[in-house]
Write a protein that holds these residues in place. Sequence first.
Motif, PDB file in Angstrom:
ATOM      1  N   PRO A 118     -26.518  -0.487 -12.985  1.00  0.00           N
ATOM      2  CA  PRO A 118     -26.397  -1.521 -12.278  1.00  0.00           C
ATOM      3  C   PRO A 118     -24.992  -2.020 -12.598  1.00  0.00           C
ATOM      4  CG  PRO A 118     -28.703  -1.788 -12.803  1.00  0.00           C
ATOM      5  CD  PRO A 118     -27.891  -0.489 -13.512  1.00  0.00           C
ATOM      6  N   THR A 119     -24.480  -2.377 -13.602  1.00  0.00           N
ATOM      7  CA  THR A 119     -23.339  -2.750 -14.270  1.00  0.00           C
ATOM      8  C   THR A 119     -22.204  -1.833 -13.744  1.00  0.00           C
ATOM      9  OG1 THR A 119     -24.303  -3.731 -16.194  1.00  0.00           O
ATOM     10  CG2 THR A 119     -21.812  -3.517 -16.200  1.00  0.00           C
ATOM     11  N   ILE A 120     -22.359  -0.656 -13.858  1.00  0.00           N
ATOM     12  CA  ILE A 120     -21.186   0.310 -13.345  1.00  0.00           C
ATOM     13  C   ILE A 120     -21.046   0.205 -11.962  1.00  0.00           C
ATOM     14  CG2 ILE A 120     -20.809   2.750 -13.201  1.00  0.00           C
ATOM     15  CD1 ILE A 120     -22.311   3.322 -15.894  1.00  0.00           C
ATOM     16  N   ILE A 121     -22.220  -0.081 -11.090  1.00  0.00           N
ATOM     17  CA  ILE A 121     -21.986  -0.143  -9.584  1.00  0.00           C
ATOM     18  C   ILE A 121     -21.231  -1.418  -9.233  1.00  0.00           C
ATOM     19  CG2 ILE A 121     -23.346  -0.610  -7.642  1.00  0.00           C
ATOM     20  CD1 ILE A 121     -25.638   1.319  -8.726  1.00  0.00           C
ATOM     21  N   SER A 122     -21.841  -2.612  -9.934  1.00  0.00           N
ATOM     22  CA  SER A 122     -21.153  -3.973  -9.622  1.00  0.00           C
ATOM     23  C   SER A 122     -19.875  -3.890  -9.874  1.00  0.00           C
ATOM     24  CB  SER A 122     -22.035  -4.916 -10.578  1.00  0.00           C
ATOM     25  OG  SER A 122     -21.417  -6.327 -10.240  1.00  0.00           O
ATOM     26  N   ILE A 123     -19.300  -3.399 -10.909  1.00  0.00           N
ATOM     27  CA  ILE A 123     -17.964  -3.266 -11.401  1.00  0.00           C
ATOM     28  C   ILE A 123     -17.054  -2.117 -10.561  1.00  0.00           C
ATOM     29  CG2 ILE A 123     -16.047  -2.709 -13.147  1.00  0.00           C
ATOM     30  CD1 ILE A 123     -18.211  -3.748 -15.476  1.00  0.00           C
ATOM     31  N   GLY A 124     -17.782  -1.250 -10.079  1.00  0.00           N
ATOM     32  CA  GLY A 124     -17.046  -0.277  -9.126  1.00  0.00           C
ATOM     33  C   GLY A 124     -16.721  -0.900  -7.722  1.00  0.00           C
ATOM     34  N   GLU A 125     -17.923  -1.724  -7.252  1.00  0.00           N
ATOM     35  CA  GLU A 125     -17.776  -2.543  -5.941  1.00  0.00           C
ATOM     36  C   GLU A 125     -16.746  -3.327  -5.898  1.00  0.00           C
ATOM     37  OE1 GLU A 125     -21.699  -3.732  -5.223  1.00  0.00           O
ATOM     38  OE2 GLU A 125     -22.505  -1.931  -4.406  1.00  0.00           O
ATOM     39  N   SER A 126     -16.549  -4.167  -7.116  1.00  0.00           N
ATOM     40  CA  SER A 126     -15.568  -5.034  -7.174  1.00  0.00           C
ATOM     41  C   SER A 126     -14.237  -4.666  -7.245  1.00  0.00           C
ATOM     42  CB  SER A 126     -15.630  -6.028  -8.403  1.00  0.00           C
ATOM     43  OG  SER A 126     -14.615  -6.983  -8.696  1.00  0.00           O
ATOM     44  N   TYR A 127     -14.059  -3.490  -8.018  1.00  0.00           N
ATOM     45  CA  TYR A 127     -12.746  -2.712  -7.966  1.00  0.00           C
ATOM     46  C   TYR A 127     -12.137  -2.294  -6.429  1.00  0.00           C
ATOM     47  CZ  TYR A 127     -10.985  -3.561 -12.595  1.00  0.00           C
ATOM     48  OH  TYR A 127     -10.377  -4.137 -13.813  1.00  0.00           O
ATOM     49  N   LEU A 128     -13.308  -1.649  -6.165  1.00  0.00           N
ATOM     50  CA  LEU A 128     -12.956  -0.849  -4.684  1.00  0.00           C
ATOM     51  C   LEU A 128     -12.758  -1.859  -3.688  1.00  0.00           C
ATOM     52  CD1 LEU A 128     -15.966   1.722  -4.712  1.00  0.00           C
ATOM     53  CD2 LEU A 128     -13.573   2.234  -4.697  1.00  0.00           C
ATOM     54  N   GLN A 129     -13.143  -3.233  -3.573  1.00  0.00           N
ATOM     55  CA  GLN A 129     -13.118  -4.072  -2.717  1.00  0.00           C
ATOM     56  C   GLN A 129     -11.334  -4.661  -2.749  1.00  0.00           C
ATOM     57  OE1 GLN A 129     -16.069  -7.039  -2.954  1.00  0.00           O
ATOM     58  NE2 GLN A 129     -17.758  -5.516  -2.442  1.00  0.00           N
ATOM     59  N   GLN A 130     -11.142  -4.574  -4.143  1.00  0.00           N
ATOM     60  CA  GLN A 130      -9.749  -4.951  -4.481  1.00  0.00           C
ATOM     61  C   GLN A 130      -8.624  -4.047  -3.859  1.00  0.00           C
ATOM     62  OE1 GLN A 130      -9.384  -6.206  -8.446  1.00  0.00           O
ATOM     63  NE2 GLN A 130     -11.262  -6.975  -8.712  1.00  0.00           N
ATOM     64  N   TRP A 131      -8.927  -2.763  -4.240  1.00  0.00           N
ATOM     65  CA  TRP A 131      -8.240  -1.664  -3.952  1.00  0.00           C
ATOM     66  C   TRP A 131      -7.787  -1.368  -2.605  1.00  0.00           C
ATOM     67  CZ3 TRP A 131     -10.698   2.267  -7.819  1.00  0.00           C
ATOM     68  CH2 TRP A 131     -10.271   1.830  -9.155  1.00  0.00           C
ATOM     69  N   VAL A 132      -8.919  -1.535  -1.729  1.00  0.00           N
ATOM     70  CA  VAL A 132      -8.748  -1.493  -0.338  1.00  0.00           C
ATOM     71  C   VAL A 132      -7.774  -2.257   0.479  1.00  0.00           C
ATOM     72  CG1 VAL A 132     -10.819  -2.581   0.803  1.00  0.00           C
ATOM     73  CG2 VAL A 132     -10.135  -0.277   1.500  1.00  0.00           C
ATOM     74  N   GLN A 133      -7.563  -3.414  -0.289  1.00  0.00           N
ATOM     75  CA  GLN A 133      -6.722  -4.454   0.375  1.00  0.00           C
ATOM     76  C   GLN A 133      -5.199  -4.433   0.268  1.00  0.00           C
ATOM     77  OE1 GLN A 133      -8.053  -8.395  -0.863  1.00  0.00           O
ATOM     78  NE2 GLN A 133     -10.166  -7.788  -0.323  1.00  0.00           N
ATOM     79  N   GLN A 134      -4.987  -3.097  -0.576  1.00  0.00           N
ATOM     80  CA  GLN A 134      -3.488  -2.892  -1.119  1.00  0.00           C
ATOM     81  C   GLN A 134      -3.066  -1.833  -0.247  1.00  0.00           C
ATOM     82  OE1 GLN A 134      -2.848  -2.492  -5.185  1.00  0.00           O
ATOM     83  NE2 GLN A 134      -4.677  -3.360  -5.763  1.00  0.00           N
TER      84      GLN A 134
END
Length: 440
Positions: A118-134
Amino acid sequence: MTVSAEKPLPPGSFGLPIFGETIAFLTNPQFASQHFERYGDMFKTKILGSPTIVIKGAEANRFIFTGENKNFQVNWPPSVEKLLGPLSLALQTGSVHAQRRRLLFQAFQSRALASYVPTIISIGESYLQQWVQQPELAWYPAIRDYTFDIAGKLFVGLDHAAETDLGHWFDVWCQGLFTIPLNLPGTPFAKAWKCRRLLLTELEKLIRDRKTRSVEEKSDALGIMLAARDEETGEGLSVEELKDQVLLLLFAGHETLTSAIASFCLLMGQYPAVQARAREEQARYRDQPLTSQLLRKMEYLDQVIKEVLRFVPPVGGGFRKVLQDCEYEDYRIPAGWSVLYQMAATHRDESLFQDPDNFEPERFAPQRAEDKAKPFSLIPFGGGVRECIGKEFARLEMKVFAAQLLRGYEWELLPDQDLSLDMVPTPRPRDNLKVKLQRR
């Protein structure tokens, strides 16, 4: 074992006085392959201050791994030994290594790994949401932050670790690992040595703070290691040893994983047919949440990850010190020398893998199973008693990230960039892997 003094040394060259061939070894990605092409599967050289025999192949790996603590003992370049520290599992040998490995492995058992998902998933989702905005993403340094946040959280309970001083010091420390250990102002090693002291001070604070809490707090690797006790002696790990062990875990769970995940992203961008098939598999499971049980069903993704680790192993090889004179393939290996077994070169051996320069995950399908034909042919995590203790953690993190990425995103490698790899300390795209990331 009787070794004839008349047996010849392997062919090769010691290079320049003092430095030998160290500069070429550190700067030329083709150093080993060019030497193998010239001399065969075994050659002598002088690198990182030591006469060294470099060797490749499944049988060579078997020879090294089964000779542990008899003919060979773990050995790292002087810069790595100093920066890892004397109490690190990577440097421990014999019964001490075996006992400490049992203690540390408790943080990587199946139950612990499942709790990390769950922690790996949560951190991954957070980063992917940031990255897709760039509009344009330099993915390699971004992946470094992602893996360090996961390592920081799961190993020592630290949130947003990449944004802390610990994250900055760790980057500088990594840059000094495979360098000439000159502790002179301005050298990479001197900067890394200073950061090691800062890292250990901060880690000691984290460890002592955790020790004041309940030892039953086992939500991360540090909590598990603090509670771990040797079955025979009942002893745990001291604060001094925990500092070096946690530093090693952060390195293994961050630097090498960054390389492996970046290689996955690069190769999926370069091989769209493989990416399409991996997406088809994910489409079958898209309505199901990612769990340890579901991840085990993703057989093609397993094959892809195996092929990524074969094609670009995060660690190119492993060093051993020769404890006594021995011989291999009619060549003498003198006591006191170093031996470097080559993972990368073994993975490109035509006698082990069909068309090894092709990226082809299907080679690991059950009907082919090229890695099963000969033991020690696929060794991205080493082998024998010193096989990487965190290999299942690495596979888990890679698989979760890959599944998240393939399910929800697509990416395009941007033009006019150098996608060749710098190999030290771990493989990385020279221009930081520039991409455009979009939601699907």
